[in-house]
Each structure stands twice: as structure tokens, then as C-alpha cells.
Design a protein around this motif. Sequence first.
Motif, PDB file in Angstrom:
ATOM      1  N   VAL A   1      33.607  39.761  49.708  1.00 40.96           N
ATOM      2  CA  VAL A   1      33.222  39.439  48.740  1.00 40.96           C
ATOM      3  C   VAL A   1      34.214  38.347  47.935  1.00 40.96           C
ATOM      4  CG1 VAL A   1      32.975  40.220  46.354  1.00 40.96           C
ATOM      5  CG2 VAL A   1      32.250  41.696  48.317  1.00 40.96           C
ATOM      6  N   ASP A   2      33.800  37.291  47.577  1.00 41.12           N
ATOM      7  CA  ASP A   2      34.436  36.204  47.197  1.00 41.12           C
ATOM      8  C   ASP A   2      35.463  36.600  45.985  1.00 41.12           C
ATOM      9  OD1 ASP A   2      33.700  34.431  48.939  1.00 41.12           O
ATOM     10  OD2 ASP A   2      31.850  33.733  47.898  1.00 41.12           O
ATOM     11  N   ASP A   3      34.900  37.563  45.016  1.00 36.26           N
ATOM     12  CA  ASP A   3      35.925  38.088  43.808  1.00 36.26           C
ATOM     13  C   ASP A   3      37.148  38.544  44.306  1.00 36.26           C
ATOM     14  OD1 ASP A   3      33.809  36.720  42.518  1.00 36.26           O
ATOM     15  OD2 ASP A   3      32.836  38.538  41.808  1.00 36.26           O
ATOM     16  N   LEU A   4      37.035  39.373  45.546  1.00 39.10           N
ATOM     17  CA  LEU A   4      38.167  40.298  46.153  1.00 39.10           C
ATOM     18  C   LEU A   4      39.109  39.429  46.788  1.00 39.10           C
ATOM     19  CD1 LEU A   4      38.730  43.175  45.741  1.00 39.10           C
ATOM     20  CD2 LEU A   4      37.711  43.416  47.999  1.00 39.10           C
ATOM     21  N   LYS A   5      38.751  38.241  47.547  1.00 43.08           N
ATOM     22  CA  LYS A   5      39.556  37.564  48.329  1.00 43.08           C
ATOM     23  C   LYS A   5      41.162  37.194  47.510  1.00 43.08           C
ATOM     24  CE  LYS A   5      36.118  35.207  51.158  1.00 43.08           C
ATOM     25  NZ  LYS A   5      35.540  34.187  51.669  1.00 43.08           N
ATOM     26  N   PRO A   6      40.953  36.794  46.529  1.00 42.82           N
ATOM     27  CA  PRO A   6      42.498  36.559  45.895  1.00 42.82           C
ATOM     28  C   PRO A   6      43.398  37.718  45.656  1.00 42.82           C
ATOM     29  CG  PRO A   6      41.017  36.026  44.462  1.00 42.82           C
ATOM     30  CD  PRO A   6      39.938  36.405  45.617  1.00 42.82           C
TER      31      PRO A   6
ATOM     32  N   LEU B   1      44.811  46.323  54.636  1.00 41.08           N
ATOM     33  CA  LEU B   1      44.574  45.370  53.385  1.00 41.08           C
ATOM     34  C   LEU B   1      44.813  46.611  52.113  1.00 41.08           C
ATOM     35  CD1 LEU B   1      41.701  43.155  54.258  1.00 41.08           C
ATOM     36  CD2 LEU B   1      44.124  42.839  54.644  1.00 41.08           C
ATOM     37  N   TYR B   2      45.577  46.027  51.066  1.00 41.80           N
ATOM     38  CA  TYR B   2      45.682  47.009  49.884  1.00 41.80           C
ATOM     39  C   TYR B   2      45.532  46.295  48.744  1.00 41.80           C
ATOM     40  CZ  TYR B   2      50.756  45.254  49.653  1.00 41.80           C
ATOM     41  OH  TYR B   2      51.514  44.285  49.346  1.00 41.80           O
ATOM     42  N   LEU B   3      45.453  46.911  47.699  1.00 38.08           N
ATOM     43  CA  LEU B   3      45.360  46.449  46.330  1.00 38.08           C
ATOM     44  C   LEU B   3      46.575  47.186  45.430  1.00 38.08           C
ATOM     45  CD1 LEU B   3      41.566  46.878  45.725  1.00 38.08           C
ATOM     46  CD2 LEU B   3      42.653  44.662  46.155  1.00 38.08           C
ATOM     47  N   THR B   4      47.080  46.403  44.585  1.00 42.22           N
ATOM     48  CA  THR B   4      48.288  47.028  43.729  1.00 42.22           C
ATOM     49  C   THR B   4      47.159  48.011  42.674  1.00 42.22           C
ATOM     50  OG1 THR B   4      47.984  45.371  42.065  1.00 42.22           O
ATOM     51  CG2 THR B   4      49.617  44.866  44.060  1.00 42.22           C
ATOM     52  N   ASP B   5      48.220  48.814  42.242  1.00 41.80           N
ATOM     53  CA  ASP B   5      47.503  50.027  41.243  1.00 41.80           C
ATOM     54  C   ASP B   5      46.845  49.084  40.290  1.00 41.80           C
ATOM     55  OD1 ASP B   5      46.987  52.705  40.800  1.00 41.80           O
ATOM     56  OD2 ASP B   5      48.081  51.889  38.721  1.00 41.80           O
TER      57      ASP B   5
END
Length: 233
Positions: free
Chosen positions: A7-12, A31-35
Motif C-alpha cells: 500500500v503506497d500510503d503506508l510506505k513512508p 517492520l513497525y509503526l510508532t504508536d
Amino acid sequence: GARIGLVDDLKPKFNIKFIDEASPSKGFEYLYLTDEVYKSLPEGSVNVRQVPEGWAITDIIGTDEGIGVENLQGSGKIAGETSRAYDEIFTLSYVTGRSVGIGAYLVRLGQRIIQMKQGPMLLTGYGALNKLLGREVYNSQDQLGGPQVMFPNGCTHEVVDDDQQGVSSILRWLSFVPKTTESPPAVRQCADPVNRDVEWRPTPTPYDPRLMLSGTADAAGFFDKGSWKEYLS
């Protein structure tokens, strides 16, 4: 074929947890996302598990329909119908050009395949295979699925030079096929007399047993003249 991307929106927005930050070549753990980023995403767009850095991504769902494996559902339905048709009707495919991925898979699900000389059948192109192997092993699609490969191995039942010959072969093949699966074999008018003798005779020396069926130019065989068609010949 199908191309599946991220998903392009998630890449950055995602970060990488490397095994060794000083040596990325050793690989990564997740791979992780900050809170903060995770809470800003639409609910259900990702599946995560909690880690010290925030939220490790286990699945990417996305917000738009059809960007994941579901884009293969059309190919799956076609393959399913073709597979069922195998037991219900006579199925024949004519490969008139390059047939790749699901296209090559579908023709193999049928009962008979006619292939034009310039029409290779392959699941994956030679360029992708060379990249996978790490060296230049193949230099053309024909090396993978050309008639010189598919005919000797039994996948292709007949090879033709052009489309006119291909369509002619299709019509001739269909002339042998019953109208329905419950119907008796097709019967065609034939100039060969019904009460003629079978003239061809076996010889004491080795001979081709097919000649007993087809006959020769000067000695008629068991079958009506001109009605013998052998695939893989």
C-alpha cells in the motif's frame, strides 16, 4: 498474471527493526509503526502486535478493495470453470501467441492444446528466472515453453505454423467430437465405401502398427480414408 504491491500510503510510515543497526545486511526482525502513526491509520487497515518500539506489522489489509491476494479471484474462477469443464465437455485451447501465468495454466487444464510455433507457454519469464538463479541460464521464452519443449514433453498435442492452419486444425479436431458428452461418436459422410476390404497387411519384418489403422497411399487400412488423426505424431 497478477502483480501484488505494498500500500503506497503506508510506505513512508513504517520503520525497520534491524538485527544489527550498524550492519543492515544481516537482515531485520520486523517492520513497525510508532504508536502515533498506528493510531492515525484507519481501523482494520493493518494487523499488529505490540513491541518495545511501538506496533510490529503482521498483516497489511489496506483501505481499498482488491490490492491484496483477492485480485487473483478472477483467475481462480476461470481456472475452476475450466477444470470443471474438463469432465463435462471437450476442451481445446489454441495458443496463438505468448501465454504467460494463468494463461499457460488454463490451457494445461484443458484436454487438448494446439500451439503455434511463435506462441510459447510459460508461468514465469526467462528474465525473472535468470534473476532468481543469479546468472544468465536462459536467453529466450522459447527455451522455457516453446513448441520444441512443450510438444516433446506431451503438454502440446499439435504444432502449427500460422493461425490459418491452427483454426483449420481446430475445426478438424471438433469434427471428431460428439455433440454432447452423452451423444455417440460423431459420424461424417465419407467417400470410402463401407464394404471395401482392409488391404494393408502386416509384414514379416518390423512395421509401424499404426498403418493397420490409417493404411498407406496404395493400401487402405481399417479406418475410413482420411479419418485418421494422431496427436503427438
